[in-house]
Design an enzyme around this catalytic site. Structure first.
Site, PDB file in Angstrom:
ATOM      1  N   HIS A 166       0.843  -1.213   0.000  1.00  0.00           N
ATOM      2  CA  HIS A 166       0.000   0.000   0.000  1.00  0.00           C
ATOM      3  C   HIS A 166       0.866   1.247   0.000  1.00  0.00           C
ATOM      4  CE1 HIS A 166      -3.915   2.025   0.948  1.00  0.00           C
ATOM      5  NE2 HIS A 166      -3.047   3.007   1.146  1.00  0.00           N
ATOM      6  N   HIS A 213      -9.301   1.666  -0.082  1.00  0.00           N
ATOM      7  CA  HIS A 213      -9.210   2.354   1.196  1.00  0.00           C
ATOM      8  C   HIS A 213     -10.569   2.142   1.851  1.00  0.00           C
ATOM      9  CE1 HIS A 213      -5.755   4.232  -0.634  1.00  0.00           C
ATOM     10  NE2 HIS A 213      -5.475   4.863   0.488  1.00  0.00           N
ATOM     11  N   HIS A 215       1.431   5.429  -2.030  1.00  0.00           N
ATOM     12  CA  HIS A 215       0.923   6.513  -2.885  1.00  0.00           C
ATOM     13  C   HIS A 215       2.100   7.152  -3.609  1.00  0.00           C
ATOM     14  CE1 HIS A 215      -3.256   6.549  -1.341  1.00  0.00           C
ATOM     15  NE2 HIS A 215      -2.672   6.026  -0.288  1.00  0.00           N
ATOM     16  N   GLN A 272      -9.904   9.163  -5.249  1.00  0.00           N
ATOM     17  CA  GLN A 272      -9.585   9.759  -3.950  1.00  0.00           C
ATOM     18  C   GLN A 272     -10.667  10.709  -3.425  1.00  0.00           C
ATOM     19  OE1 GLN A 272      -5.527  10.679  -3.400  1.00  0.00           O
ATOM     20  NE2 GLN A 272      -5.918  11.247  -1.312  1.00  0.00           N
ATOM     21  N   GLU A 277     -11.184   4.021   6.821  1.00  0.00           N
ATOM     22  CA  GLU A 277     -10.039   4.724   7.417  1.00  0.00           C
ATOM     23  C   GLU A 277     -10.607   5.853   8.273  1.00  0.00           C
ATOM     24  OE1 GLU A 277      -7.173   6.413   4.720  1.00  0.00           O
ATOM     25  OE2 GLU A 277      -5.697   6.703   6.319  1.00  0.00           O
ATOM     26  N   ASP A 330       2.374   3.243   2.913  1.00  0.00           N
ATOM     27  CA  ASP A 330       1.348   4.262   2.630  1.00  0.00           C
ATOM     28  C   ASP A 330       1.961   5.559   2.100  1.00  0.00           C
ATOM     29  OD1 ASP A 330      -1.200   5.245   2.362  1.00  0.00           O
ATOM     30  OD2 ASP A 330      -1.648   5.384   4.486  1.00  0.00           O
TER      31      ASP A 330
HETATM   32 FE   FE2 Z   1      -3.523   5.072   1.524  1.00  0.00          FE
END
Ligand code: FE2
Length: 427
Positions: free
Chosen positions: A61, A214, A63, A156, A217, A313
């Site tokens: 995971h 995701h 970005h 997102q 969260e 992440d």
């Molecule tokens: Fe993430």
């Protein structure tokens, strides 16, 4: 020793499963033999000196579109998730493909030096230009000889909140993005969140793709989209191809509810991906004291037979201003936050940054067995637990039989009367 030659033999390695004094023979791109005192001679012989040799680290995971953008256009002053999201919104219009590619390539250099040779990265598809998608597809092609990159189409700003998100996500998949992403807890309502999960799972099933959302969260114990994700996975026959990332609300859920949820996840073959560095930093921000840790229930998920990986992440981006691509740092934090200090539990933290994420990504030829790719990392440690304790140096990283990174053993020189000239942190 007979005259049979192979390209490389690594001598006297300790393996993550506890075997010691093991030789690993490499021919071309593959491991051809593994065992004690192999009667093979390598064109290159490498003495691991009893150190740990492991398959490479895998980050399930990340970005990559935001990484190494720290300070652009400004620093996250509060260090909160909400300011991070606002900051990313400020940065997006100023992104250029060239700069994004350059930062991602630089991060991949860091990754290789850390023995991290496979990364699943989410890529934001809510920018109608799909600039980040194009950039990361280019990066994926460029790094393919030395690093496996898997891209997740990540809406997102919310699949249903953002008017063009679904169309953009489908465009991104058509362009070559590998995995279907989502963010149900960020939709406007719980019902919209559940609907987004249904739409995305149906699309993935239709296209024969993996899913990694995701999911939950949040510190809200009623954020239960993982239930819908597991139930849709089961209904659509997506077993083994779906992961829920973060799942932090599970930390705060009612125990009775979780006792029903975990068997559902297990039945559906849904994996969990916790991100300890980020979850311990961002969760519990609305609490005074006691302040929740916020990471998902890792020991309980493992005990229920559910795959759990640890992801990095973020590294130096709007959400997190630290990190250096070190999955041992990730495992170290995960071990502490989940209080996984038993011997088996500590070893499980190493597995959570190696074998388990490799399985979640569906990596081909991963591992230290004959027939696997000769992808491995030699660590300055004797065991997985010592590697985590020391965040051990990567003495050598091999990809497809080629050495792609090396680091000499280093140590401090002491100037203390009556004491040794140096220190060795290994026992
Ligand atoms: Fe993430």
């Amino acid at each position: 020793m007979n005259a049979v030659n192979v390209d490389v033999v690594i001598r006297n390695a300790s393996l993550p499963d506890g075997r010691r004094g093991i030789d690993i023979a490499v021919q071309g791109e593959r491991i051809v033999d593994v065992g004690p005192a192999l009667a093979l001679r390598g064109a290159r012989e490498i003495d691991a000196g009893g150190d740990l040799v492991a398959p490479p680290f895998v980050d399930a995971h990340f970005h990559m579109d935001a990484t190494l953008s720290y300070g652009l256009p400004r620093v996250n002053q509060s260090g909160t998730l909400l300011e991070g999201i606002a900051l990313w919104g400020e940065l997006k219009p100023h992104l250029t493909q060239e700069a994004l590619v350059e930062r991602a390539l630089r991060y991949c250099d860091w990754a290789v030096a850390r023995g991290l040779l496979a990364i699943r990265t989410h890529v934001d598809v809510c920018d109608d230009r799909l600039l980040a998608v194009e950039a990361l597809l280019e990066v994926k092609r460029k790094v393919a000889p030395y690093l496996d990159m898997q891209l997740v189409a990540f809406p997102q700003d919310g699949l249903l909140r953002s008017p063009t998100a679904l169309a953009n996500l489908k465009r991104a998949i058509a362009m070559g993005v590998d995995v279907v992403g989502g963010i149900p807890h960020f939709e406007r309502t719980m019902a919209d969140g559940a609907e987004s999960v249904r739409i995305l799972c149906a699309f993935a099933a239709d296209q024969g793709l993996r899913v990694d959302m995701h999911c939950d969260e949040s510190d809200d114990p009623l954020s239960r989209h993982i239930e819908t994700l597991a139930s849709e996975t089961h209904r659509l026959g997506l077993h083994g191809r779906v992961a829920g990332s973060h799942l932090t609300s599970m930390h705060s859920m009612d125990n009775y509810y979780v006792s029903k949820l975990l068997p559902l996840m297990r039945e559906a073959g849904v994996a969990a991906i916790a991100n300890p560095l980020i979850n311990i930093t961002l969760q519990g921000r609305h609490d005074t004291y006691p302040k929740r840790r916020g990471m998902t229930r890792v020991p309980e998920l493992l005990a229920a037979g559910i795959d759990v990986a640890f992801g990095h992440d973020c590294v130096m981006d709007p959400w997190y201003s630290l990190g250096s691509g070190d999955m041992l740092e990730v495992a170290h934090m995960g071990l502490h936050v989940a209080q996984m200090t038993g011997q088996d539990a500590m070893r499980a933290c190493f597995t959570a940054v190696t074998d388990t994420p490799a399985r979640i990504l569906g990596l081909d030829g991963y591992g230290l067995a004959p027939g696997c790719y000769a992808d491995l990392v030699w660590l300055d440690a004797a065991s997985p637990v010592e590697a985590i304790r020391l965040r051990a140096a990567r003495r050598m990283v091999m990809r497809r039989g080629q050495v792609v990174s090396e680091m000499p053993r280093t140590g401090a020189t002491l100037h203390l009367p009556g004491r040794p000239a140096g220190v060795d942190f290994r026992l």
